[in-house]
Design a protein around this motif. Structure first.
Motif, mmCIF file in Angstrom:
data_model
loop_
_atom_site.group_PDB
_atom_site.id
_atom_site.type_symbol
_atom_site.label_atom_id
_atom_site.label_comp_id
_atom_site.label_asym_id
_atom_site.label_seq_id
_atom_site.Cartn_x
_atom_site.Cartn_y
_atom_site.Cartn_z
ATOM 1 N N HIS A 18 -22.618 -10.393 29.260
ATOM 2 C CA HIS A 18 -23.010 -9.509 28.167
ATOM 3 C C HIS A 18 -24.452 -9.049 28.346
ATOM 4 N N THR A 19 -24.758 -7.923 27.770
ATOM 5 C CA THR A 19 -26.104 -7.370 27.857
ATOM 6 C C THR A 19 -27.072 -8.186 27.007
ATOM 7 N N THR A 20 -28.348 -7.998 27.269
ATOM 8 C CA THR A 20 -29.387 -8.772 26.573
ATOM 9 C C THR A 20 -30.105 -7.886 25.539
ATOM 10 N N LYS A 21 -31.181 -8.414 25.025
ATOM 11 C CA LYS A 21 -31.949 -7.752 23.970
ATOM 12 C C LYS A 21 -32.449 -6.374 24.409
ATOM 13 N N GLY A 22 -32.295 -5.402 23.526
ATOM 14 C CA GLY A 22 -32.798 -4.059 23.783
ATOM 15 C C GLY A 22 -31.908 -3.198 24.658
ATOM 16 N N VAL A 23 -30.679 -3.662 24.913
ATOM 17 C CA VAL A 23 -29.750 -2.934 25.789
ATOM 18 C C VAL A 23 -28.449 -2.685 25.027
ATOM 19 N N LEU A 24 -27.725 -1.624 25.390
ATOM 20 C CA LEU A 24 -26.436 -1.309 24.763
ATOM 21 C C LEU A 24 -25.562 -2.555 24.640
ATOM 22 N N ASN A 25 -24.911 -2.726 23.508
ATOM 23 C CA ASN A 25 -24.110 -3.920 23.239
ATOM 24 C C ASN A 25 -22.779 -3.841 23.982
ATOM 25 N N ARG A 31 -18.502 3.736 32.003
ATOM 26 C CA ARG A 31 -18.012 5.122 31.978
ATOM 27 C C ARG A 31 -17.613 5.533 30.562
ATOM 28 N N PHE A 32 -16.947 4.623 29.857
ATOM 29 C CA PHE A 32 -16.525 4.932 28.486
ATOM 30 C C PHE A 32 -17.731 5.148 27.571
ATOM 31 N N MET A 33 -18.703 4.237 27.635
ATOM 32 C CA MET A 33 -19.874 4.342 26.774
ATOM 33 C C MET A 33 -20.707 5.574 27.120
ATOM 34 N N ASN A 34 -20.770 5.914 28.404
ATOM 35 C CA ASN A 34 -21.510 7.118 28.804
ATOM 36 C C ASN A 34 -20.858 8.376 28.222
ATOM 37 N N ALA A 35 -19.520 8.421 28.272
ATOM 38 C CA ALA A 35 -18.793 9.571 27.705
ATOM 39 C C ALA A 35 -18.980 9.631 26.187
ATOM 40 N N LEU A 36 -18.973 8.469 25.532
ATOM 41 C CA LEU A 36 -19.150 8.434 24.078
ATOM 42 C C LEU A 36 -20.540 8.911 23.678
ATOM 43 N N ILE A 37 -21.549 8.477 24.418
ATOM 44 C CA ILE A 37 -22.921 8.894 24.122
ATOM 45 C C ILE A 37 -23.054 10.411 24.251
ATOM 46 N N LYS A 38 -22.504 10.977 25.337
ATOM 47 C CA LYS A 38 -22.582 12.424 25.550
ATOM 48 C C LYS A 38 -21.830 13.183 24.462
ATOM 49 N N LEU A 39 -20.689 12.644 24.029
ATOM 50 C CA LEU A 39 -19.910 13.284 22.972
ATOM 51 C C LEU A 39 -20.679 13.283 21.654
ATOM 52 N N LEU A 40 -21.258 12.140 21.324
ATOM 53 C CA LEU A 40 -22.016 12.041 20.076
ATOM 54 C C LEU A 40 -23.209 12.998 20.080
ATOM 55 N N ARG A 41 -23.918 13.062 21.183
ATOM 56 C CA ARG A 41 -25.095 13.939 21.256
ATOM 57 C C ARG A 41 -24.689 15.415 21.246
ATOM 58 N N LYS A 42 -23.555 15.717 21.852
ATOM 59 C CA LYS A 42 -23.050 17.089 21.806
ATOM 60 C C LYS A 42 -22.712 17.484 20.369
ATOM 61 N N ARG A 43 -22.309 16.511 19.588
ATOM 62 C CA ARG A 43 -21.928 16.748 18.189
ATOM 63 C C ARG A 43 -23.158 16.734 17.269
ATOM 64 N N GLY A 44 -24.325 16.459 17.830
ATOM 65 C CA GLY A 44 -25.543 16.438 17.028
ATOM 66 C C GLY A 44 -25.923 15.066 16.533
ATOM 67 N N HIS A 45 -25.283 14.015 17.062
ATOM 68 C CA HIS A 45 -25.569 12.642 16.651
ATOM 69 C C HIS A 45 -26.400 11.938 17.732
ATOM 70 N N ASP A 46 -26.552 10.629 17.604
ATOM 71 C CA ASP A 46 -27.360 9.894 18.574
ATOM 72 C C ASP A 46 -26.944 8.434 18.611
ATOM 73 N N ILE A 47 -27.452 7.721 19.609
ATOM 74 C CA ILE A 47 -27.248 6.264 19.729
ATOM 75 C C ILE A 47 -28.607 5.633 19.995
ATOM 76 N N ILE A 48 -28.912 4.565 19.274
ATOM 77 C CA ILE A 48 -30.162 3.830 19.484
ATOM 78 C C ILE A 48 -29.862 2.342 19.595
ATOM 79 N N VAL A 49 -30.799 1.618 20.170
ATOM 80 C CA VAL A 49 -30.670 0.164 20.303
ATOM 81 C C VAL A 49 -31.849 -0.488 19.609
ATOM 82 N N GLU A 50 -31.562 -1.424 18.705
ATOM 83 C CA GLU A 50 -32.593 -2.192 18.009
ATOM 84 C C GLU A 50 -32.302 -3.676 18.202
ATOM 85 N N GLU A 51 -33.191 -4.347 18.905
ATOM 86 C CA GLU A 51 -32.999 -5.766 19.221
ATOM 87 C C GLU A 51 -31.665 -5.954 19.957
#
Length: 383
Positions: free
Chosen positions: A144-151, A164-184
């Motif tokens: 599993h990923t560690t602190k500050g990295v995609l879950n 590949r799935f998460m990369n496609a999801l991120i691009k889709l969300l940003r194309k739709r005007g949304h975003d993804i951030i990581v906190e802790e």
């Protein structure tokens, strides 16, 4: 479709007359699509809470349309015709899902190979490459990923697919005007300004492990990829590989649920903020009324104390006069008594609410304290 051409000024007036969600029903665009057009043409939009204030008759500020140095032409919008209108009997979920599926500009597929991976994906890839299995960990063969990295939490064999799935999801969300951030350790999808906790996992299968004296369970990779969103206790949903479709084929469903959940969260948050605002206003009014009552009562008490001081002053002066007459009648008006009478008259002038003569030795002493002490003393004899 019937097209309508309007100027920048006309669109500015439209977006300040109705919310984007209502305008989107008139035109063949989503509210997010209208927002992008306004941003491109430097048209200011109402801030959060503007329409709620309008609803409750509160004063709002309309941001003036600024001048622009860009060479911008008229804006062409397609009116939503009757056949393009959403079926009123169709659920919100199906209506939005159909809109997303029928939008050719949205990347709803996961390519077999990653092209220009997002920086979050690059960081997750590097993080997972250095991740080791924990021998004491109950979940076997899972990294599993560690602190500050995609879950992300999957087996090593599933890492490329999960990325590949998460990369496609991120691009889709940003194309739709949304975003993804990581906190802790938490990854959030930011949709309509709302935060939704998301994570990518590999489903585990439970295996019984028998030892000589005890039995335990371990969890091993199943080869089934899943994606989970968790906004609150009532807004939890997960998607997994199934017989009909893989997780990669469910991007439209995921986006639909995320957007509907974010809209509901936003609605509930605005309602909660409005309730809190009204509650605080009510409490403020109650407190102000109570403060006025307390001030009025304090003024009334002061009035009574001043009256008592005045009565006591009259009684004291009467006593001094009788005292003087008594000693005069006996021929005992000595120098010592005259000095005492002078001293007593000075103290009466200090105590008198109409005069309140300042006396250095009595500086700082509250005159009304004599009233309070007298009241306490009287209560001892007259309960």
């Amino acid at each position: 479709m019937k097209a309508k051409t309007i100027s920048r000024k006309e669109l500015y007036e439209l977006v300040w007359a109705k919310p984007l969600t209502q305008l989107a029903k008139q035109y063949d665009l989503s509210d997010n699509g209208l927002r992008k057009i306004c941003i491109k043409h430097e048209i200011p939009l109402p801030k959060r809470g503007h329409w709620a204030k309008m609803k409750f008759g509160k004063k709002t500020i309309k941001t003036p349309l600024p001048k622009t140095h860009k060479k911008l032409g008229d804006i062409k919008l397609c009116l939503r015709l009757e056949e393009n209108k959403i079926d009123p009997y169709m659920s919100k979920y199906n209506a939005l899902k159909n809109e997303i599926k029928n939008n050719p500009s949205l990347p709803l597929s996961v390519p077999p190979r990653m092209y220009k991976p997002d920086i979050l994906i690059q960081n997750a890839k590097s993080d997972l490459e250095t991740s080791n299995f924990n021998p004491s960990y109950q979940y076997k063969d899972i990294i599993h990923t560690t602190k500050g990295v995609l879950n992300i939490e999957v087996s090593k064999q599933m890492v490329p697919r999960a990325l590949r799935f998460m990369n496609a999801l991120i691009k889709l969300l940003r194309k739709r005007g949304h975003d993804i951030i990581v906190e802790e350790y938490i990854t959030y999808a930011i949709i309509f300004e709302e935060k939704i906790n998301i994570k990518c996992r590999e489903k585990s299968k439970r295996v019984m492990v028998k030892k000589e004296k005890w039995t335990n369970y371990e969890y091993h990779p199943s080869g089934i990829l899943k994606f989970k969103m968790d906004a609150d206790y009532s807004a939890t949903k997960e998607w997994t590989d199934n017989k009909k479709e893989l997780l990669e084929e469910q991007l439209a469903k995921i986006l639909t649920k995320l957007e509907l959940t974010a809209k509901q969260l936003k609605k509930e948050r605005i309602e909660a903020e409005e309730w809190q605002r009204k509650y605080q206003e009510e409490q403020k009014i109650k407190q102000e009324l109570q403060d006025r009552k307390d001030k009025e009562l304090q003024s009334l008490k002061s009035l009574f104390k001043e009256m008592k001081r005045h009565e006591m002053t009259i009684r004291l002066r009467s006593y001094i006069q009788d005292f003087k007459k008594h000693h005069e009648s006996k021929g005992e008006l000595t120098e010592e008594i005259l000095k005492w009478l002078e001293w007593a008259n000075e103290k009466i002038e200090w105590f008198d609410p109409m005069i309140e003569k300042e006396i250095p030795l009595l500086k700082g002493i509250k005159r009304n304290s004599f009233i309070e002490s007298q009241e306490k003393h009287s209560s001892m004899f007259y309960p």
